[in-house]
Write an enzyme that holds these catalytic residues in place. Structure first.
Site, PDB file in Angstrom:
ATOM      1  N   HIS A  53      37.517  29.965  45.010  1.00  0.00           N
ATOM      2  CA  HIS A  53      36.305  30.615  44.514  1.00  0.00           C
ATOM      3  C   HIS A  53      36.668  31.751  43.558  1.00  0.00           C
ATOM      4  CE1 HIS A  53      32.395  32.982  45.559  1.00  0.00           C
ATOM      5  NE2 HIS A  53      32.254  32.295  44.460  1.00  0.00           N
ATOM      6  N   GLU A  56      37.565  30.340  40.202  1.00  0.00           N
ATOM      7  CA  GLU A  56      36.342  29.924  39.486  1.00  0.00           C
ATOM      8  C   GLU A  56      35.736  31.116  38.750  1.00  0.00           C
ATOM      9  OE1 GLU A  56      31.968  30.231  40.410  1.00  0.00           O
ATOM     10  OE2 GLU A  56      32.822  28.956  41.976  1.00  0.00           O
ATOM     11  N   HIS A  57      35.651  32.280  39.411  1.00  0.00           N
ATOM     12  CA  HIS A  57      35.113  33.485  38.775  1.00  0.00           C
ATOM     13  C   HIS A  57      35.983  33.926  37.601  1.00  0.00           C
ATOM     14  CE1 HIS A  57      31.926  35.391  41.489  1.00  0.00           C
ATOM     15  NE2 HIS A  57      32.105  34.172  41.959  1.00  0.00           N
ATOM     16  N   GLU A 134      29.946  40.055  47.178  1.00  0.00           N
ATOM     17  CA  GLU A 134      29.304  38.805  47.562  1.00  0.00           C
ATOM     18  C   GLU A 134      29.560  38.498  49.035  1.00  0.00           C
ATOM     19  OE1 GLU A 134      30.331  35.492  45.156  1.00  0.00           O
ATOM     20  OE2 GLU A 134      29.317  36.240  43.362  1.00  0.00           O
TER      21      GLU A 134
END
Length: 791
Positions: A53, A56-57, A134
């Site tokens: 993840h 991906e960012h 997040e």
């Protein structure tokens, strides 16, 4: 009807191993790309949860060739498209949609960011804080925690039970070992053999294939690396379990059925028709809703969740489970021939109406013989007892089939041509009054695309009747299956219904809506609240806050008899007009032209406090244009276009204020304005407002430094021939509410092209002066005396 999609998507393996799926649909106004990498959270080394993840960012933070301000996200936003990414258990997806003329430039940026990420340490440290924010929000989100608890029935060693979100502790970017793992993961998985590219657009298959090949040439070549098989989903011979919490009961089934088989089963489990499982549960007051879905699927593993919303916490779970097993047993031994035909029709209809992005992501298949056999085997493996209840299979959806054409138009039902003169004057006068209602048929959109839109707007003397959303839920599902998106929204004492999609079933949907509303017996209980993050709660509350209407006392009941309604129809051919008018004549309430009366703020700054039950600060700032002229709207739209990227860069990237940061033009009840949104786990409401105002004060210098205001790029977004019908219709509806002419799109496009730097500077000054007023919706009290607390 619109030109159909190419009957089957074209699948091609390219020389470097990239797999390609192409969908040619001439009706589309835009083109979309979905790039799937066969690697996700469960493919990460155990020492570094969240690494997939995190990567991906990082890929969105710019490359040497395309810095952040010129990268994919900024480029797509500048051209009015949509872009995002998603990291799942065994896949990572990047997807975007753009107007056709600029699509190849988007593909070029996507290939570059996947292949040449900078991965510098400063970017990583900043982005880790975003992921940590997040994670904090995720850990406090009720829905997310319910999902974690739901999976506790699986085997302890299955990765679905593990932690994969990523936070400050699991992403030690300063560690050399972590850096080696990050770059190793990228080198191993982010190459051609590990990727699948799906393209959907109006271009020919030849052109789409050429684009795919050009994209492929920019990738790092490499082979497909098989992903490690996970351990068993459950230990021993167990295949299912129950999870109950509050007013929710989940029946979880683990299996090895293919995707098409589970999609087929879920479609009929979720059906609300009489004789089905949901109807029986509702009749016995055991459950109010049922939603079957696939939570996880990889290789030969799948997790099916059948979620029941209970009437109370004390409902007997054993009785619900018995009825579920009884229905599954009945379904397993039924003849599926008619259902398979209906399922194929449903899939075909969805392909007929989906936008470019949805079409590129569509992996639906009809139920094959092999899929049917696998589903039968899966149901047999549950060893269900013989069914005892008289269940019924769902009937065919009548909206999926073309209505029978009436041979004698203009006659009262039951009449023949010999009776044509028997219509009474009263009937003629009544019919005339209804046809001269406030239902406007607009010719602003072409009527030969097969698609159209219909808007209805009721105004009540007091609060809108409760439960309308629940009342319409079965019809909404039927309409969606038939290619019409039907939705409703309550705004203070107003209620709106929207229909977008194929025009052929739209008169029948309207007829069913009128029948549904007329047959309703008083107010229904409101639907159970759905857990949402704070910023989404505020977005839901925003229209009512901007309407400035005081809430009615508890127990106040609205009357359909005194309700007034108006409507707009656009994109539908003349052949539909009579049927639409006939159906509209049966709608409850009185047709009337409703006045457009935006709340006059006169420079005031209003503060609306909304309880979101979140510890994070969340805030929306809506700034309406001072006057409702098209010139003013064009100025403000261009201002919003200029500031969108810099606002995100300043508050989200540089200041790290929050992970939910956005801005843009929003139209609410016909009123146009700029909307800013921020949710932060670390900054207070005072701090958010301070940074917002500091950014707005810098707008004059930002505009002065901007080499190109983007007039042409923005104006092109309002060309009717380039806008998807649902987006064009939404703009026309708000223009209709505001009293603009039917040439609204053309006029707005021309005005945007003509705007000067001085016009945009003037709009920025109006914004800073709160000339049209400011509406702040936040999950906390008014911060100081500059704001007036709303009642």
């Amino acid at each position: 009807m619109p030109a159909p999609v190419h009957p089957h998507p074209v699948h091609l393996p390219l020389a470097n191993g990239l797999r390609v799926c192409l969908r040619h649909a001439p009706r589309l106004k835009r083109c979309a790309a979905v790039l799937q990498v066969a690697a996700g959270s469960h493919d990460v080394p155990l020492a570094w949860p969240g690494l997939a993840h995190f990567l991906e960012h990082l890929l969105f933070l710019g490359t040497e060739r395309f810095p952040a301000g010129e990268g994919l996200m900024a480029y797509v936003q500048r051209h009015g498209g949509q872009v995002n990414a998603s990291t799942r258990e065994r896949t990572t997806e990047f997807f975007f949609e753009l107007p056709v003329p600029v699509f190849t430039d988007g593909l070029m940026r996507l290939a570059d960011m996947l292949t040449h990420p900078r991965l510098n340490l400063d970017d990583q440290q900043r982005e880790r804080e975003v992921l940590d924010a997040e994670f904090i929000a995720w850990s406090q989100d009720a829905k997310a925690q319910q999902q974690v608890a739901l999976l506790q029935g699986l085997a302890a060693d299955h990765p679905l039970r593990g932690f994969h979100a990523g936070n400050r502790d699991s992403l030690p970017v300063e560690s050399e070992a972590f850096q080696q793992a990050l770059r190793g993961f990228h080198a191993h998985f982010y190459q051609s053999g590990q990727m699948t590219l799906s393209l959907a657009g109006p271009q020919s298959l030849t052109d789409l294939q050429a684009m795919a090949q050009q994209f492929s040439d920019q990738l790092t070549p490499g082979p497909l690396h098989p992903q490690a098989a996970p351990p068993a989903l459950m230990q021993g011979s167990a295949r299912c379990y129950q999870h109950a919490a509050d007013r929710h009961l989940h029946q979880v089934i683990t299996c090895d059925a293919p995707r098409e088989a589970l999609a087929f089963l879920c479609t009929w489990l979720n059906a609300s028709a009489p004789g089905g499982l949901l109807a029986e549960l509702q009749a016995r007051r055991l459950a109010t809703a049922l939603q079957a879905s696939v939570l996880y699927q990889f290789a030969d593993q799948a997790v099916l969740d059948i979620h029941f919303t209970l009437g109370s916490e004390r409902e007997p779970a054993t009785q619900i489970e018995e009825l579920l097993h009884d229905w599954l047993s009945f379904f397993a031994h039924s003849d599926w021939t008619a259902l398979r035909e209906e399922f194929a029709l449903l899939n075909a209809r969805q392909q007929q109406v989906q936008g470019a992005l949805a079409l590129a992501r569509n992996d639906a298949h009809d139920l094959s013989e092999q899929g049917a056999a696998a589903l039968k085997a899966m149901l047999d493996s549950l060893h269900l007892p013989a069914s005892r209840h008289p269940w019924q299979l769902p009937p065919n959806n009548p909206l999926l089939r073309a209505p029978a054409k009436e041979e004698r138009a203009g006659l009262i039902r039951g009449q023949t041509s010999a009776h044509r003169g028997l219509r009474t004057f009263a009937q003629d006068r009544s019919r005339g009054r209804r046809e001269l209602s406030a239902l406007t048929f607009s010719q602003a959109l072409a009527d030969d695309t097969g698609e159209g839109a219909l808007y209805l707007h009721w105004r009540f003397d007091s609060a809108v009747p409760t439960g309308l959303e629940s009342l319409l839920r079965p019809l909404c599902e039927q309409a969606r299956q038939a290619g019409v998106e039907l939705s409703c929204e309550t705004i203070a004492t107003d209620w709106q219904v929207k229909m977008h999609g194929l025009h052929e079933p739209m008169p029948a949907v309207l007829e069913a809506l009128a029948r549904c509303l007329s047959d309703s017996n008083g107010p229904l209980p409101p639907p159970a609240p759905v857990p949402m993050i704070a910023i989404r709660e505020l977005l839901k509350a925003l229209p009512a806050c901007c309407a400035g209407v005081q809430p009615e006392p508890q127990g106040t009941t609205a009357s359909w008899a005194t309700a007034r309604w108006q409507g707009l129809v656009t994109g539908l051919p003349a052949s539909c007009e009579a049927a639409i008018k006939a159906a509209a004549a049966r709608l409850p309430g009185q047709p009337a032209t409703l006045p457009f009366t935006p709340q006059a703020l006169d420079g005031q700054k209003r503060w609306h406090a909304v309880n979101t039950e979140s510890s994070e600060a969340a805030l929306l700032l809506f700034c309406p244009t001072p006057v409702q002229t098209l010139a003013d709207e064009a100025n403000w739209r261009l201002l919003g276009h200029v500031l969108q990227g810099p606002f995100y860069q300043r508050l989200r990237v540089e200041l790290q204020i929050g992970y939910a940061v956005f801005s843009g033009i929003r139209q609410i009840n016909g009123q146009t304005g700029l909307l800013f949104g921020v949710q932060s786990p670390s900054t207070s409401l005072d701090g958010i407002v301070e940074q917002l105002q500091a950014f707005l004060e810098q707008l004059p210098s930002l505009i002065e430094r901007c080499p190109d205001l983007g007039n042409q790029a923005l104006a092109q977004q309002f060309a009717a021939q380039a806008l998807p019908v649902n987006q064009a219709a939404e703009l026309l509806w708000h223009a209709h509410l505001a009293g603009h002419s039917s040439r609204y799109l053309d006029q707005l496009q021309q005005l945007i092209q003509q705007r000067t730097r001085e016009d945009v500077q003037h709009a920025a000054q109006q914004l800073n002066d709160a000339a049209g007023g400011w509406q702040c919706v936040a999950n906390g009290r008014c911060i100081n005396d500059d704001w007036q607390a709303a009642s």
